[in-house]
Design a protein around this motif. Structure first.
Motif, mmCIF file in Angstrom:
data_model
loop_
_atom_site.group_PDB
_atom_site.id
_atom_site.type_symbol
_atom_site.label_atom_id
_atom_site.label_comp_id
_atom_site.label_asym_id
_atom_site.label_seq_id
_atom_site.Cartn_x
_atom_site.Cartn_y
_atom_site.Cartn_z
ATOM 1 N N GLY A 65 0.822 -1.206 0.000
ATOM 2 C CA GLY A 65 0.000 0.000 0.000
ATOM 3 C C GLY A 65 0.853 1.251 0.000
ATOM 4 O O GLY A 65 1.750 1.397 -0.833
ATOM 5 N N VAL A 66 0.611 2.120 0.946
ATOM 6 C CA VAL A 66 1.391 3.350 1.064
ATOM 7 C C VAL A 66 2.545 3.156 2.040
ATOM 8 O O VAL A 66 3.195 4.127 2.437
ATOM 9 C CB VAL A 66 0.509 4.542 1.507
ATOM 10 N N GLY A 67 2.824 1.926 2.425
ATOM 11 C CA GLY A 67 3.864 1.633 3.404
ATOM 12 C C GLY A 67 5.264 1.951 2.913
ATOM 13 O O GLY A 67 5.575 1.829 1.731
ATOM 14 N N THR A 68 6.080 2.390 3.836
ATOM 15 C CA THR A 68 7.484 2.665 3.534
ATOM 16 C C THR A 68 8.380 1.937 4.531
ATOM 17 O O THR A 68 9.468 2.401 4.846
ATOM 18 C CB THR A 68 7.776 4.180 3.584
ATOM 19 N N SER A 69 7.898 0.806 5.032
ATOM 20 C CA SER A 69 8.704 0.058 5.992
ATOM 21 C C SER A 69 8.749 -1.411 5.588
ATOM 22 O O SER A 69 7.976 -1.874 4.757
ATOM 23 C CB SER A 69 8.132 0.203 7.403
ATOM 24 N N THR A 70 9.673 -2.120 6.199
ATOM 25 C CA THR A 70 9.812 -3.558 5.991
ATOM 26 C C THR A 70 10.173 -4.176 7.325
ATOM 27 O O THR A 70 10.582 -3.469 8.255
ATOM 28 C CB THR A 70 10.890 -3.860 4.928
ATOM 29 N N ASP A 71 10.000 -5.477 7.438
ATOM 30 C CA ASP A 71 10.459 -6.185 8.624
ATOM 31 C C ASP A 71 11.037 -7.532 8.224
ATOM 32 O O ASP A 71 10.815 -8.011 7.117
ATOM 33 C CB ASP A 71 9.373 -6.318 9.692
#
Length: 135
Positions: A65-71
């Protein structure tokens, strides 16, 4: 300061703005620190002990989506602490198990709150899948 290192920021500028292709790291390795490595990679703050070695983070979730993170998608496990206890305050990612380039650093947090973590003799530091957030 937390976040992208000076090295990684320069790589992004070179790749996306200057259109100069950059090499993809062969891997990403989690490092533990007793103090902030800063964006300029103060390696003197990295844990130094016979039991300690950076551990590979072999897979990452994709931003959605509009996410700008990862794990991390895999569990990361360090060897049991030997010798004496150590207190960690920061974590970092490198592109090599030794030496290499600092990619990212951040304070060690629990539920988003910066804390220090004492690793006592015989403790095994484990980061469960999904617990290492890069944003």
């Amino acid at each position: 300061m937390a976040g992208f290192s000076t090295y990684l920021a320069q790589m992004a500028i070179n790749h996306f703005v200057r259109r100069s292709a950059q090499s993809v790291p062969a891997g990403t390795f989690l490092a533990l620190f007793v103090a902030d490595p800063t964006d300029n990679n103060v390696t003197a703050n990295e844990v130094t002990a016979p039991w300690y070695e950076r551990q590979e983070v072999s897979s990452w979730s994709a931003p959605t989506g509009v996410g700008t993170s990862t794990d991390n998608s895999n569990q990361v496990t360090f060897a049991a602490v030997t010798g004496s206890a150590v207190t960690i305050s920061h974590v970092a990612l490198y592109d090599a198990v030794t030496g290499g380039n600092l990619l990212y650093s951040a304070p060690f947090t629990v539920n988003g709150v910066p804390v220090t973590k004492v690793l006592n003799v015989d403790d095994v530091f484990v980061v469960a899948a999904g617990d290492l957030d890069i944003d």
